[in-house]
Design a protein around this motif. Sequence first.
Motif, PDB file in Angstrom:
ATOM      1  N   ALA A 137       0.828  -1.199   0.000  1.00 42.48           N
ATOM      2  CA  ALA A 137       0.000   0.000   0.000  1.00 42.48           C
ATOM      3  C   ALA A 137       0.867   1.256   0.000  1.00 42.48           C
ATOM      4  N   THR A 138       1.961   1.205   0.744  1.00 41.42           N
ATOM      5  CA  THR A 138       2.891   2.342   0.780  1.00 41.42           C
ATOM      6  C   THR A 138       3.455   2.616  -0.613  1.00 41.42           C
ATOM      7  N   SER A 139       3.819   1.565  -1.326  1.00 44.92           N
ATOM      8  CA  SER A 139       4.358   1.715  -2.680  1.00 44.92           C
ATOM      9  C   SER A 139       3.314   2.299  -3.631  1.00 44.92           C
ATOM     10  N   ILE A 140       2.057   1.854  -3.499  1.00 52.24           N
ATOM     11  CA  ILE A 140       0.984   2.378  -4.359  1.00 52.24           C
ATOM     12  C   ILE A 140       0.846   3.879  -4.185  1.00 52.24           C
ATOM     13  N   LEU A 141       0.813   4.344  -2.940  1.00 53.16           N
ATOM     14  CA  LEU A 141       0.643   5.772  -2.668  1.00 53.16           C
ATOM     15  C   LEU A 141       1.887   6.565  -3.067  1.00 53.16           C
ATOM     16  N   SER A 142       3.046   5.979  -2.829  1.00 51.75           N
ATOM     17  CA  SER A 142       4.304   6.667  -3.159  1.00 51.75           C
ATOM     18  C   SER A 142       4.436   6.890  -4.661  1.00 51.75           C
ATOM     19  N   ARG A 143       4.124   5.864  -5.449  1.00 51.40           N
ATOM     20  CA  ARG A 143       4.220   5.991  -6.907  1.00 51.40           C
ATOM     21  C   ARG A 143       3.267   7.055  -7.449  1.00 51.40           C
ATOM     22  N   ALA A 144       2.148   7.248  -6.759  1.00 48.86           N
ATOM     23  CA  ALA A 144       1.160   8.231  -7.204  1.00 48.86           C
ATOM     24  C   ALA A 144       1.431   9.618  -6.624  1.00 48.86           C
ATOM     25  N   GLY A 145       2.459   9.735  -5.787  1.00 48.37           N
ATOM     26  CA  GLY A 145       2.796  11.024  -5.196  1.00 48.37           C
ATOM     27  C   GLY A 145       1.793  11.493  -4.158  1.00 48.37           C
ATOM     28  N   ILE A 146       1.136  10.540  -3.466  1.00 44.86           N
ATOM     29  CA  ILE A 146       0.127  10.876  -2.462  1.00 44.86           C
ATOM     30  C   ILE A 146       0.800  11.029  -1.095  1.00 44.86           C
ATOM     31  N   SER A 147       0.609  12.184  -0.451  1.00 50.19           N
ATOM     32  CA  SER A 147       1.154  12.413   0.881  1.00 50.19           C
ATOM     33  C   SER A 147       0.343  11.654   1.928  1.00 50.19           C
ATOM     34  N   THR A 148       1.033  11.161   2.937  1.00 57.88           N
ATOM     35  CA  THR A 148       0.365  10.407   4.001  1.00 57.88           C
ATOM     36  C   THR A 148       0.576  11.106   5.337  1.00 57.88           C
ATOM     37  N   PRO A 149      -0.307  10.913   6.293  1.00 60.02           N
ATOM     38  CA  PRO A 149      -1.489  10.056   6.203  1.00 60.02           C
ATOM     39  C   PRO A 149      -2.631  10.738   5.438  1.00 60.02           C
ATOM     40  N   VAL A 150      -3.389   9.940   4.726  1.00 57.20           N
ATOM     41  CA  VAL A 150      -4.549  10.436   3.988  1.00 57.20           C
ATOM     42  C   VAL A 150      -5.715  10.575   4.980  1.00 57.20           C
ATOM     43  N   LYS A 151      -6.247  11.791   5.091  1.00 59.40           N
ATOM     44  CA  LYS A 151      -7.343  12.029   6.037  1.00 59.40           C
ATOM     45  C   LYS A 151      -8.694  11.844   5.348  1.00 59.40           C
ATOM     46  N   LEU A 152      -9.523  11.012   5.944  1.00 60.40           N
ATOM     47  CA  LEU A 152     -10.866  10.798   5.390  1.00 60.40           C
ATOM     48  C   LEU A 152     -11.819  10.314   6.473  1.00 60.40           C
ATOM     49  N   THR A 153     -13.122  10.413   6.170  1.00 63.52           N
ATOM     50  CA  THR A 153     -14.174   9.960   7.080  1.00 63.52           C
ATOM     51  C   THR A 153     -14.968   8.841   6.422  1.00 63.52           C
ATOM     52  N   LEU A 154     -15.152   7.753   7.150  1.00 61.36           N
ATOM     53  CA  LEU A 154     -15.992   6.652   6.683  1.00 61.36           C
ATOM     54  C   LEU A 154     -17.382   6.828   7.300  1.00 61.36           C
ATOM     55  N   HIS A 155     -18.388   6.872   6.459  1.00 64.22           N
ATOM     56  CA  HIS A 155     -19.765   7.066   6.916  1.00 64.22           C
ATOM     57  C   HIS A 155     -20.504   5.726   6.907  1.00 64.22           C
ATOM     58  N   TYR A 156     -21.376   5.545   7.898  1.00 62.35           N
ATOM     59  CA  TYR A 156     -22.183   4.326   7.970  1.00 62.35           C
ATOM     60  C   TYR A 156     -23.564   4.675   8.500  1.00 62.35           C
ATOM     61  N   THR A 157     -24.530   3.780   8.273  1.00 62.79           N
ATOM     62  CA  THR A 157     -25.874   3.987   8.786  1.00 62.79           C
ATOM     63  C   THR A 157     -26.040   3.259  10.120  1.00 62.79           C
ATOM     64  N   THR A 158     -26.671   3.938  11.062  1.00 61.07           N
ATOM     65  CA  THR A 158     -26.748   3.419  12.426  1.00 61.07           C
ATOM     66  C   THR A 158     -27.884   2.433  12.646  1.00 61.07           C
ATOM     67  N   ASP A 159     -28.892   2.411  11.745  1.00 66.35           N
ATOM     68  CA  ASP A 159     -30.117   1.687  12.083  1.00 66.35           C
ATOM     69  C   ASP A 159     -30.707   0.878  10.937  1.00 66.35           C
ATOM     70  N   HIS A 160     -29.883   0.514   9.960  1.00 64.65           N
ATOM     71  CA  HIS A 160     -30.457  -0.180   8.805  1.00 64.65           C
ATOM     72  C   HIS A 160     -29.951  -1.610   8.649  1.00 64.65           C
ATOM     73  N   TYR A 161     -28.718  -1.874   9.023  1.00 65.02           N
ATOM     74  CA  TYR A 161     -28.128  -3.200   8.816  1.00 65.02           C
ATOM     75  C   TYR A 161     -27.839  -3.938  10.121  1.00 65.02           C
ATOM     76  N   GLY A 162     -28.327  -3.414  11.228  1.00 68.04           N
ATOM     77  CA  GLY A 162     -28.106  -4.092  12.494  1.00 68.04           C
ATOM     78  C   GLY A 162     -27.025  -3.426  13.328  1.00 68.04           C
ATOM     79  N   PRO A 163     -26.942  -3.798  14.603  1.00 66.83           N
ATOM     80  CA  PRO A 163     -26.033  -3.126  15.534  1.00 66.83           C
ATOM     81  C   PRO A 163     -24.555  -3.385  15.283  1.00 66.83           C
ATOM     82  N   ALA A 164     -24.230  -4.420  14.515  1.00 70.24           N
ATOM     83  CA  ALA A 164     -22.817  -4.745  14.286  1.00 70.24           C
ATOM     84  C   ALA A 164     -22.148  -3.769  13.324  1.00 70.24           C
TER      85      ALA A 164
END
Length: 534
Positions: A357-384
């Motif tokens: 993964a480090t090589s993939i980002l390095s070859r593309a010139g992507i600075s790390t760490p990449v900041k992002l937010t993962l969104h999920y639904t709280t009440d549709h697919y169960g408590p897990a």
Amino acid sequence: MNRKTLVLPAVIGLLAPVLAACGGSAGGGKDGNPIAVGTTDRFIASKAVPAPFDPAYAYDAGSWNVLRQTIQTLMAMPRGGGEPVPDAAESCGFTDTGNERYACTLRKGLSFADGTPVTASDVKFSVDRVRTLKSDSGVSALLSSVDTVETKGRDQVIFHLNTADATFPYKLATPTAGIVNPDDYSRGKLRNGFAIDGSGPYTLDAKVKNNTLVKAVFTKNPHYKGQLKPKNDKVELVSFADTDAMGKALQKGDVDMMTRTMSPEQIKQLSADPGKNINLVEMPGMEIRYLGFDTSAPVVRSKAVRQAMAQVIDRGQLTADVYGSSAEPLYSLVPAGITGHTNSFFNKYGEPSVGKATSILSRAGISTPVKLTLHYTTDHYGPATKREFEVLKQQLNSSGLFSVDIKGDAWDTYRASELKGKYDVYGLGWFPDFPDADNFIAPFLDKDNFLASPYANSTIRDQLIPESRREADRLTASKSLTRIQDIVSDDVPVLPLWQGKQYVAARDDITGVEWALSSSSILQLWELGRGVSG
């Protein structure tokens, strides 16, 4: 090794354990009481989701499972899977060698629940209405291959397709192609709220509180004519706020059966000790979970970022830690057990590797760490679901390549926000509209797709999807389907995570539980009856 094979039969007849209940009844239950079925599906009518039960809008498994009880379709899926069979139709079939002209003849004496005759013009109205309204849920894409709908007399309907589509009979078996009465449904606008009128096996009485459906009461429709044979007179689908409340209701006898979505802890507990007069049924499923990306968003616009996530995420650990034996790692959009499945993501990325993964980002010139937010639904697919995203956050952050936060939202706002492009990365599940590889590909990658995704690959859309649909023999279509899966593993517009099994828990005097859910997660309430407790 360069390939991992996962085997999960998509045949509902493989069940464990087999229910001990015997006998059957045409009645709703003891002393005329209806059979009560619990669910954690939540149905809310709001500005964001105005018409949860309109066939021209509804596009989630929960809403479809309500519609399947009430709205009839020309074709229907048989109880044990396989190819669609006529339901509202007496007969249907392609009338040309190119799979571009599909003709149906309606059953004699067909009528809506209020006694109004069902005619070919009603079928045309219903299909044309979905295509004209083209709601933002993306459900109209299921009928995108329809060019024109022609009627001949009162009982013949001819679909002229704009391209060959061997999967069209399956699409006519979905609620999107459900037949509605023009007296109840406007051609130019959605039918807001929870009212449903059709010619299916049941009528619906919706019990609503604060714009939320708390109970759906299904009563056997005496006017129904079709291939289904309801084994009860009345069923209640009761919506619970959480799995604990649903489980307690089953133990107390307030409900007779519970289905989606049970928690992994419940499944584990019921497997070990189901309790007095309760049985747990495990059955194969084709549910998948995945991460979707707004590929136009700056943080994930580079496919190198998406590829690095695919390289870091450990599906095996994810499923083991969160879902135990109820889920398996998934390495393609097309789940194991479906003709055309191939493990493209495993073939490309192999085992999780921070170094790669480090090589993939390095070859593309992507600075790390990449900041992002993962969104999920709280009440549709169960408590897990929350725990799943906590594990994903931990995996990505521990690599040192990402700085991830997670955020959960209620389904009634979550889905609308995703469609409007408010999330860069988001989690969703998919319960197939029909059991064919096309339905795990086109809804995500074709024009006007379910995700409203900006990702567009002309080779997939213009060549491979049409090529695969020309093949009536789905095994022959596998070459095109494999190429699509390989392209997806390279571009990563979506990132498959896992494939789930299905579970139903029921009191042992309820019969037909082994047929309560099809392998495509169709809730078949008409199969339930009441027998003798063991």
